[in-house]
Design a protein around this motif. Sequence first.
Motif, PDB file in Angstrom:
ATOM      1  N   PRO A 228      30.367  31.082  43.246  1.00  0.00           N
ATOM      2  CA  PRO A 228      29.710  32.326  42.830  1.00  0.00           C
ATOM      3  C   PRO A 228      30.104  32.708  41.404  1.00  0.00           C
ATOM      4  O   PRO A 228      31.186  32.364  40.928  1.00  0.00           O
ATOM      5  CB  PRO A 228      30.226  33.352  43.835  1.00  0.00           C
ATOM      6  N   GLN A 229      29.208  33.410  40.748  1.00  0.00           N
ATOM      7  CA  GLN A 229      29.526  33.901  39.406  1.00  0.00           C
ATOM      8  C   GLN A 229      30.502  35.067  39.466  1.00  0.00           C
ATOM      9  O   GLN A 229      31.218  35.307  38.502  1.00  0.00           O
ATOM     10  CB  GLN A 229      28.249  34.319  38.689  1.00  0.00           C
ATOM     11  N   ARG A 230      30.499  35.779  40.581  1.00  0.00           N
ATOM     12  CA  ARG A 230      31.425  36.902  40.752  1.00  0.00           C
ATOM     13  C   ARG A 230      31.883  36.940  42.198  1.00  0.00           C
ATOM     14  O   ARG A 230      31.090  36.750  43.115  1.00  0.00           O
ATOM     15  CB  ARG A 230      30.745  38.214  40.386  1.00  0.00           C
ATOM     16  N   LEU A 231      33.167  37.195  42.382  1.00  0.00           N
ATOM     17  CA  LEU A 231      33.751  37.292  43.713  1.00  0.00           C
ATOM     18  C   LEU A 231      34.438  38.644  43.828  1.00  0.00           C
ATOM     19  O   LEU A 231      35.402  38.918  43.110  1.00  0.00           O
ATOM     20  CB  LEU A 231      34.748  36.151  43.933  1.00  0.00           C
ATOM     21  N   LEU A 232      33.915  39.471  44.719  1.00  0.00           N
ATOM     22  CA  LEU A 232      34.485  40.784  45.003  1.00  0.00           C
ATOM     23  C   LEU A 232      35.188  40.723  46.343  1.00  0.00           C
ATOM     24  O   LEU A 232      34.683  40.120  47.288  1.00  0.00           O
ATOM     25  CB  LEU A 232      33.390  41.850  45.073  1.00  0.00           C
ATOM     26  N   CYS A 233      36.350  41.372  46.424  1.00  0.00           N
ATOM     27  CA  CYS A 233      37.160  41.286  47.641  1.00  0.00           C
ATOM     28  C   CYS A 233      37.801  42.629  47.958  1.00  0.00           C
ATOM     29  O   CYS A 233      38.255  43.344  47.065  1.00  0.00           O
ATOM     30  CB  CYS A 233      38.247  40.221  47.432  1.00  0.00           C
TER      31      CYS A 233
ATOM     32  N   GLU B  53      40.053  29.005  45.022  1.00  0.00           N
ATOM     33  CA  GLU B  53      40.634  27.749  44.537  1.00  0.00           C
ATOM     34  C   GLU B  53      39.814  26.550  45.001  1.00  0.00           C
ATOM     35  O   GLU B  53      39.541  25.646  44.220  1.00  0.00           O
ATOM     36  CB  GLU B  53      42.085  27.630  44.997  1.00  0.00           C
ATOM     37  N   ALA B  54      39.392  26.548  46.256  1.00  0.00           N
ATOM     38  CA  ALA B  54      38.603  25.436  46.793  1.00  0.00           C
ATOM     39  C   ALA B  54      37.265  25.299  46.069  1.00  0.00           C
ATOM     40  O   ALA B  54      36.782  24.187  45.846  1.00  0.00           O
ATOM     41  CB  ALA B  54      38.380  25.613  48.290  1.00  0.00           C
ATOM     42  N   MET B  55      36.680  26.431  45.671  1.00  0.00           N
ATOM     43  CA  MET B  55      35.375  26.416  45.009  1.00  0.00           C
ATOM     44  C   MET B  55      35.471  26.206  43.495  1.00  0.00           C
ATOM     45  O   MET B  55      34.450  26.102  42.832  1.00  0.00           O
ATOM     46  CB  MET B  55      34.639  27.742  45.264  1.00  0.00           C
ATOM     47  N   GLY B  56      36.694  26.212  42.966  1.00  0.00           N
ATOM     48  CA  GLY B  56      36.850  26.106  41.518  1.00  0.00           C
ATOM     49  C   GLY B  56      36.618  27.424  40.802  1.00  0.00           C
ATOM     50  O   GLY B  56      36.363  27.452  39.599  1.00  0.00           O
ATOM     51  N   TYR B  57      36.716  28.507  41.528  1.00  0.00           N
ATOM     52  CA  TYR B  57      36.591  29.849  40.946  1.00  0.00           C
ATOM     53  C   TYR B  57      37.998  30.315  40.598  1.00  0.00           C
ATOM     54  O   TYR B  57      38.895  30.233  41.440  1.00  0.00           O
ATOM     55  CB  TYR B  57      35.957  30.801  41.973  1.00  0.00           C
ATOM     56  N   PRO B  58      38.223  30.799  39.380  1.00  0.00           N
ATOM     57  CA  PRO B  58      39.587  31.198  39.012  1.00  0.00           C
ATOM     58  C   PRO B  58      40.103  32.358  39.865  1.00  0.00           C
ATOM     59  O   PRO B  58      39.522  33.446  39.837  1.00  0.00           O
ATOM     60  CB  PRO B  58      39.472  31.613  37.546  1.00  0.00           C
ATOM     61  N   PRO B  59      41.161  32.141  40.661  1.00  0.00           N
ATOM     62  CA  PRO B  59      41.668  33.209  41.522  1.00  0.00           C
ATOM     63  C   PRO B  59      42.023  34.483  40.757  1.00  0.00           C
ATOM     64  O   PRO B  59      41.879  35.586  41.302  1.00  0.00           O
ATOM     65  CB  PRO B  59      42.906  32.591  42.171  1.00  0.00           C
ATOM     66  N   GLU B  60      42.443  34.335  39.510  1.00  0.00           N
ATOM     67  CA  GLU B  60      42.786  35.529  38.726  1.00  0.00           C
ATOM     68  C   GLU B  60      41.546  36.353  38.351  1.00  0.00           C
ATOM     69  O   GLU B  60      41.667  37.504  37.932  1.00  0.00           O
ATOM     70  CB  GLU B  60      43.579  35.153  37.464  1.00  0.00           C
ATOM     71  N   ALA B  61      40.360  35.795  38.536  1.00  0.00           N
ATOM     72  CA  ALA B  61      39.126  36.512  38.223  1.00  0.00           C
ATOM     73  C   ALA B  61      38.563  37.264  39.425  1.00  0.00           C
ATOM     74  O   ALA B  61      37.561  37.968  39.300  1.00  0.00           O
ATOM     75  CB  ALA B  61      38.080  35.539  37.675  1.00  0.00           C
ATOM     76  N   ILE B  62      39.193  37.118  40.597  1.00  0.00           N
ATOM     77  CA  ILE B  62      38.725  37.858  41.781  1.00  0.00           C
ATOM     78  C   ILE B  62      38.846  39.350  41.501  1.00  0.00           C
ATOM     79  O   ILE B  62      39.865  39.815  41.003  1.00  0.00           O
ATOM     80  CB  ILE B  62      39.544  37.480  43.036  1.00  0.00           C
ATOM     81  N   ASP B  63      37.805  40.072  41.801  1.00  0.00           N
ATOM     82  CA  ASP B  63      37.768  41.516  41.582  1.00  0.00           C
ATOM     83  C   ASP B  63      38.073  42.211  42.910  1.00  0.00           C
ATOM     84  O   ASP B  63      37.224  42.270  43.797  1.00  0.00           O
ATOM     85  CB  ASP B  63      36.389  41.916  41.059  1.00  0.00           C
ATOM     86  N   TYR B  64      39.309  42.711  43.049  1.00  0.00           N
ATOM     87  CA  TYR B  64      39.734  43.398  44.272  1.00  0.00           C
ATOM     88  C   TYR B  64      39.332  44.864  44.174  1.00  0.00           C
ATOM     89  O   TYR B  64      39.680  45.549  43.209  1.00  0.00           O
ATOM     90  CB  TYR B  64      41.245  43.269  44.460  1.00  0.00           C
ATOM     91  N   GLN B  65      38.607  45.328  45.182  1.00  0.00           N
ATOM     92  CA  GLN B  65      38.110  46.699  45.165  1.00  0.00           C
ATOM     93  C   GLN B  65      38.435  47.404  46.475  1.00  0.00           C
ATOM     94  O   GLN B  65      38.027  46.946  47.551  1.00  0.00           O
ATOM     95  CB  GLN B  65      36.607  46.720  44.911  1.00  0.00           C
ATOM     96  N   ALA B  66      39.140  48.519  46.360  1.00  0.00           N
ATOM     97  CA  ALA B  66      39.519  49.301  47.542  1.00  0.00           C
ATOM     98  C   ALA B  66      38.298  49.814  48.291  1.00  0.00           C
ATOM     99  O   ALA B  66      38.339  49.965  49.517  1.00  0.00           O
ATOM    100  CB  ALA B  66      40.412  50.473  47.127  1.00  0.00           C
ATOM    101  N   ARG B  67      37.215  50.035  47.605  1.00  0.00           N
ATOM    102  CA  ARG B  67      36.028  50.581  48.278  1.00  0.00           C
ATOM    103  C   ARG B  67      35.342  49.580  49.209  1.00  0.00           C
ATOM    104  O   ARG B  67      34.436  49.939  49.942  1.00  0.00           O
ATOM    105  CB  ARG B  67      35.035  51.129  47.253  1.00  0.00           C
ATOM    106  N   LEU B  68      35.810  48.324  49.218  1.00  0.00           N
ATOM    107  CA  LEU B  68      35.271  47.324  50.146  1.00  0.00           C
ATOM    108  C   LEU B  68      36.048  47.296  51.464  1.00  0.00           C
ATOM    109  O   LEU B  68      35.715  46.536  52.356  1.00  0.00           O
ATOM    110  CB  LEU B  68      35.301  45.929  49.512  1.00  0.00           C
ATOM    111  N   TYR B  69      37.073  48.115  51.571  1.00  0.00           N
ATOM    112  CA  TYR B  69      37.884  48.187  52.792  1.00  0.00           C
ATOM    113  C   TYR B  69      37.447  49.387  53.624  1.00  0.00           C
ATOM    114  O   TYR B  69      37.337  50.505  53.109  1.00  0.00           O
ATOM    115  CB  TYR B  69      39.371  48.310  52.438  1.00  0.00           C
TER     116      TYR B  69
END
Length: 169
Positions: A48-53, A68-84
């Motif tokens: 994906p171009q963007r990963l929100l978590c 990591e498995a997909m080759g997406y930089p883990p440091e680029a994951i956008d963690y958002q409290a509003r998804l919880y």
Amino acid sequence: MKTLYLVRHAKSSWDDPTLADHDRPLAKRGLRQLEEIGPWLAARGVRPQRLLCSTAARAQATARPLAEAMGYPPEAIDYQARLYACTPDALLAVIGEQPDDLQSLMLVGHNPELTELATRLGAGIEHMPTCAVVELVFASGRWAGIESQAPVQRLFHRPTRKRERKAGD
């Protein structure tokens, strides 16, 4: 075209009743699920171009190895409290905020909201088990209002069920 991936976090542990729900880690079964789903996504060429978590520990522990498995930089994951602990409408709002030049988006989150959202978006499923993936492709140039269209392509994949349970699962 817009491609939306919905991923429910891997199986979490209930071993420590003193932990807040937000802080629960993955169970051994969840780690095994990731060992299957990460390579499956990679083999399909999903990146994906963007990963929100969600900020919940179990969602973060799911998103990192998948990235990591997909080759997406883990440091680029956008963690958002509003998804919880949110609603399908809240997830749709997040999706609708994405820039239209973004072609693919992955959300890593929780039930029941992911199943409810997948159902609303026409995925044709009744339940997303842990570590399941829904892929929906829309013939749209915009993320906003995506819920008003039927997907032109849909895919549902879940981890293989193992009949044997091991201690600690």
